[in-house]
Design a protein around this motif. Sequence first.
Motif, PDB file in Angstrom:
ATOM      1  N   GLN A  76       0.587  -1.459  -0.400  1.00 23.19           N
ATOM      2  CA  GLN A  76      -0.258  -0.191  -0.022  1.00 23.19           C
ATOM      3  C   GLN A  76       0.932   1.460   0.079  1.00 23.19           C
ATOM      4  OE1 GLN A  76      -2.601  -1.194   3.616  1.00 23.19           O
ATOM      5  NE2 GLN A  76      -3.473  -2.510   2.733  1.00 23.19           N
ATOM      6  N   ARG A  77       2.362  -0.038  -0.224  1.00 21.04           N
ATOM      7  CA  ARG A  77       2.746   2.165  -0.543  1.00 21.04           C
ATOM      8  C   ARG A  77       4.036   1.653  -1.421  1.00 21.04           C
ATOM      9  NH1 ARG A  77       4.245  -0.283   4.666  1.00 21.04           N
ATOM     10  NH2 ARG A  77       6.258   0.016   5.180  1.00 21.04           N
ATOM     11  N   PRO A  78       4.997   2.512  -1.596  1.00 18.64           N
ATOM     12  CA  PRO A  78       6.010   2.320  -2.844  1.00 18.64           C
ATOM     13  C   PRO A  78       6.945   1.462  -2.373  1.00 18.64           C
ATOM     14  CG  PRO A  78       5.729   5.082  -2.466  1.00 18.64           C
ATOM     15  CD  PRO A  78       4.920   4.550  -1.471  1.00 18.64           C
ATOM     16  N   ALA A  79       6.925   0.102  -2.716  1.00 21.26           N
ATOM     17  CA  ALA A  79       7.868  -0.778  -2.204  1.00 21.26           C
ATOM     18  C   ALA A  79       9.639  -0.955  -1.899  1.00 21.26           C
ATOM     19  CB  ALA A  79       7.864  -2.059  -3.878  1.00 21.26           C
ATOM     20  N   GLU A  80      10.144   0.801  -2.667  1.00 21.66           N
ATOM     21  CA  GLU A  80      11.400   1.068  -2.724  1.00 21.66           C
ATOM     22  C   GLU A  80      11.298   1.296  -1.486  1.00 21.66           C
ATOM     23  OE1 GLU A  80      14.731   3.610  -4.996  1.00 21.66           O
ATOM     24  OE2 GLU A  80      13.407   3.109  -5.819  1.00 21.66           O
ATOM     25  N   GLU A  81      10.589   1.970  -0.271  1.00 20.07           N
ATOM     26  CA  GLU A  81      10.968   2.362   0.431  1.00 20.07           C
ATOM     27  C   GLU A  81      10.983   1.159   1.397  1.00 20.07           C
ATOM     28  OE1 GLU A  81       7.093   5.069   1.824  1.00 20.07           O
ATOM     29  OE2 GLU A  81       7.547   6.420  -0.025  1.00 20.07           O
ATOM     30  N   GLU A 112      14.527 -16.843   8.925  1.00 17.30           N
ATOM     31  CA  GLU A 112      13.700 -16.529   9.691  1.00 17.30           C
ATOM     32  C   GLU A 112      13.921 -15.128  10.483  1.00 17.30           C
ATOM     33  OE1 GLU A 112      15.559 -19.255  12.835  1.00 17.30           O
ATOM     34  OE2 GLU A 112      14.176 -20.167  12.285  1.00 17.30           O
ATOM     35  N   LYS A 113      15.253 -14.403   9.418  1.00 14.49           N
ATOM     36  CA  LYS A 113      15.716 -13.410   9.768  1.00 14.49           C
ATOM     37  C   LYS A 113      14.830 -12.411   9.092  1.00 14.49           C
ATOM     38  CE  LYS A 113      19.951 -10.050   9.227  1.00 14.49           C
ATOM     39  NZ  LYS A 113      20.989 -10.322   9.465  1.00 14.49           N
ATOM     40  N   LEU A 114      14.476 -13.141   7.859  1.00 16.08           N
ATOM     41  CA  LEU A 114      13.286 -12.207   6.798  1.00 16.08           C
ATOM     42  C   LEU A 114      12.894 -12.004   7.811  1.00 16.08           C
ATOM     43  CD1 LEU A 114      12.975 -10.310   4.036  1.00 16.08           C
ATOM     44  CD2 LEU A 114      12.732 -13.355   3.057  1.00 16.08           C
ATOM     45  N   LEU A 115      11.730 -13.053   8.149  1.00 15.59           N
ATOM     46  CA  LEU A 115      10.549 -12.652   8.745  1.00 15.59           C
ATOM     47  C   LEU A 115      10.092 -11.426   9.761  1.00 15.59           C
ATOM     48  CD1 LEU A 115       9.347 -16.813   8.510  1.00 15.59           C
ATOM     49  CD2 LEU A 115       8.867 -14.677   7.182  1.00 15.59           C
ATOM     50  N   LYS A 116      10.938 -12.071  10.558  1.00 14.73           N
ATOM     51  CA  LYS A 116      11.569 -10.978  12.160  1.00 14.73           C
ATOM     52  C   LYS A 116      11.309  -9.272  10.861  1.00 14.73           C
ATOM     53  CE  LYS A 116      13.136 -13.893  15.259  1.00 14.73           C
ATOM     54  NZ  LYS A 116      14.636 -14.156  15.495  1.00 14.73           N
ATOM     55  N   ALA A 117      12.087  -8.892   9.690  1.00 16.27           N
ATOM     56  CA  ALA A 117      12.480  -7.596   9.820  1.00 16.27           C
ATOM     57  C   ALA A 117      11.292  -7.459   8.624  1.00 16.27           C
ATOM     58  CB  ALA A 117      13.858  -8.189   8.190  1.00 16.27           C
ATOM     59  N   LEU A 118      10.461  -8.497   8.571  1.00 20.02           N
ATOM     60  CA  LEU A 118       8.580  -7.935   7.614  1.00 20.02           C
ATOM     61  C   LEU A 118       8.005  -7.214   8.734  1.00 20.02           C
ATOM     62  CD1 LEU A 118       9.005 -10.726   4.642  1.00 20.02           C
ATOM     63  CD2 LEU A 118       8.916  -8.337   4.461  1.00 20.02           C
ATOM     64  N   ASP A 119       8.195  -8.397   9.840  1.00 23.25           N
ATOM     65  CA  ASP A 119       7.350  -7.996  10.991  1.00 23.25           C
ATOM     66  C   ASP A 119       7.564  -6.801  11.143  1.00 23.25           C
ATOM     67  OD1 ASP A 119       5.392  -9.988  11.885  1.00 23.25           O
ATOM     68  OD2 ASP A 119       6.456 -11.358  13.076  1.00 23.25           O
ATOM     69  N   ALA A 120       8.705  -6.012  11.336  1.00 22.48           N
ATOM     70  CA  ALA A 120       8.999  -5.148  11.567  1.00 22.48           C
ATOM     71  C   ALA A 120       8.443  -3.422  10.623  1.00 22.48           C
ATOM     72  CB  ALA A 120      10.866  -4.814  11.742  1.00 22.48           C
ATOM     73  N   VAL A 121       8.662  -4.237   9.476  1.00 20.57           N
ATOM     74  CA  VAL A 121       8.642  -2.912   8.288  1.00 20.57           C
ATOM     75  C   VAL A 121       7.032  -2.899   7.820  1.00 20.57           C
ATOM     76  CG1 VAL A 121      11.252  -2.577   7.826  1.00 20.57           C
ATOM     77  CG2 VAL A 121      10.137  -4.406   6.300  1.00 20.57           C
ATOM     78  N   LEU A 122       6.175  -3.955   7.762  1.00 16.82           N
ATOM     79  CA  LEU A 122       5.314  -4.011   7.180  1.00 16.82           C
ATOM     80  C   LEU A 122       3.922  -3.417   8.303  1.00 16.82           C
ATOM     81  CD1 LEU A 122       5.148  -7.630   5.467  1.00 16.82           C
ATOM     82  CD2 LEU A 122       5.756  -5.183   4.188  1.00 16.82           C
ATOM     83  N   LYS A 139       4.141   2.590  -6.841  1.00 22.20           N
ATOM     84  CA  LYS A 139       4.450   2.374  -5.960  1.00 22.20           C
ATOM     85  C   LYS A 139       5.600   0.467  -6.535  1.00 22.20           C
ATOM     86  CE  LYS A 139       0.384   2.742  -3.199  1.00 22.20           C
ATOM     87  NZ  LYS A 139      -0.470   4.159  -4.026  1.00 22.20           N
ATOM     88  N   GLY A 140       5.422  -0.060  -7.403  1.00 21.30           N
ATOM     89  CA  GLY A 140       6.132  -1.315  -7.349  1.00 21.30           C
ATOM     90  C   GLY A 140       5.616  -2.726  -6.646  1.00 21.30           C
ATOM     91  N   VAL A 141       6.711  -3.540  -6.940  1.00 22.23           N
ATOM     92  CA  VAL A 141       6.413  -4.512  -5.651  1.00 22.23           C
ATOM     93  C   VAL A 141       7.690  -4.646  -4.639  1.00 22.23           C
ATOM     94  CG1 VAL A 141       4.778  -5.693  -6.996  1.00 22.23           C
ATOM     95  CG2 VAL A 141       7.055  -6.336  -7.797  1.00 22.23           C
ATOM     96  N   LEU A 142       7.127  -5.109  -3.992  1.00 22.73           N
ATOM     97  CA  LEU A 142       8.705  -5.609  -3.481  1.00 22.73           C
ATOM     98  C   LEU A 142       9.313  -7.120  -3.352  1.00 22.73           C
ATOM     99  CD1 LEU A 142      10.177  -5.467  -0.347  1.00 22.73           C
ATOM    100  CD2 LEU A 142       8.572  -6.581   0.382  1.00 22.73           C
ATOM    101  N   ARG A 143      10.321  -7.359  -4.041  1.00 25.84           N
ATOM    102  CA  ARG A 143      10.524  -9.660  -4.390  1.00 25.84           C
ATOM    103  C   ARG A 143      11.607  -9.132  -3.151  1.00 25.84           C
ATOM    104  NH1 ARG A 143      12.797 -10.060 -10.317  1.00 25.84           N
ATOM    105  NH2 ARG A 143      14.859  -8.846  -9.625  1.00 25.84           N
ATOM    106  N   LEU A 144      11.228 -10.706  -2.953  1.00 23.34           N
ATOM    107  CA  LEU A 144      12.536 -11.294  -1.878  1.00 23.34           C
ATOM    108  C   LEU A 144      12.548 -12.543  -2.954  1.00 23.34           C
ATOM    109  CD1 LEU A 144       9.767 -11.359   1.503  1.00 23.34           C
ATOM    110  CD2 LEU A 144      11.908  -9.550   0.661  1.00 23.34           C
TER     111      LEU A 144
END
Length: 399
Positions: A335-340, A389-399, A372-377
Amino acid sequence: MLDLTYVRGQFPAFSEPSLQGWAFFENAGGSYACQPVIDRLTRFYQQRKVQPYAPYPASEAGGAEMDEARTRLSALMNIAPDELSFGPSTTQNTYVLAQAVRQAMQPGEAIIVTNQDHEANSGPWRRLADHGIEVREWKIDPQTGHLDPAALENLLDESVRLVCFPHCSNVVGEINPVAEITALAHAAGAWVCVDGVSYAPHGLPDLDVLGCDIYLFSAYKTYGPHQGIMAIRRALAELLPNQGHSFNGDTLYKKFTPAGPDHAQIAACAGMVDYIEGLAAHQGVSPREVAGLMHAHEVALMQPLLDYLDAKNSVRLLGPAQAENRAPTIAVALQRPAEEVARGLAQHGIMAGGGDFYAVRPLSGMGVDLDKGVLRLSFVHYTAPDEVEKLLKALDAVL
């Protein structure tokens, strides 16, 4: 089971001090290079950096290494050595092929392209419309991004000469049934061009099994140097007009390479096979069975990430939510620019990207806001469970 300790030991990036603490999730943009590729590239520049194929030792050695790369890669992909060509990038290779196909077609004949492709396997073919070639679009499902073979059947008739589609999309991730689609196209009398850039890093395919006429992928996304690799079956390659120097037209692997090749990078491509064969020997399997080991490891890591993203109301997961029939190239609309968001992930030690990834057509076809584009993982078989696991924790923090 994949021996991850052995695998990661073959990639110097994992012991590089400047990369410690970082988890790499933009592999679809370019993978880490394996040690054999780096060794071969270094050796060529140190010992063989002369014009190859001349009658003196350094030149003979350089030419032999270039030939070795073609011979060993083609054997792994189950094609003849002269059916494999190198070029500066897949985008440029496709452009050259499109010019050859244009010369072999007549106005009023048709080609089929998709809106699931990266622009490299779409734009050059679509430009043939400027020369009187009819361009038909095989469209994805706007909700799922899926390419339905039944929809292709409705587009095929006796005027279609070529069908172009991806082995898997670099934003949808679903693995397309190449052999099935190729059989449909061949039954209608059409050639088939497959963009394998997003698939090859997860296991080089057996082209006899797939049956397609052209298969393209990028070495730099497959643990190698910055080269585009294209397999062109002999029957089609001999039919298409020469795009190289006039005196190279009778040499199959030279006729679609207009410019002088990058000798060192071609030679270094043999290191990709060194790695795959070394991994096969370590695991006690054949080199062609390595792809299954890679896929099983990737599926196990991918499913928890897909489950997490699919359950998030604030994001839209593109492509299948089940890991078994997809590559670990996972794009989500936000819902916001993926680059951010990618910049936010970097604050947590995650290397990822945001944008359109040259996939403007599939993103538009699925109604994604391009601003907005997409976030690609994206990851590959050398990714570790603790990195996910590190990615999942980071996503929790930023999404």
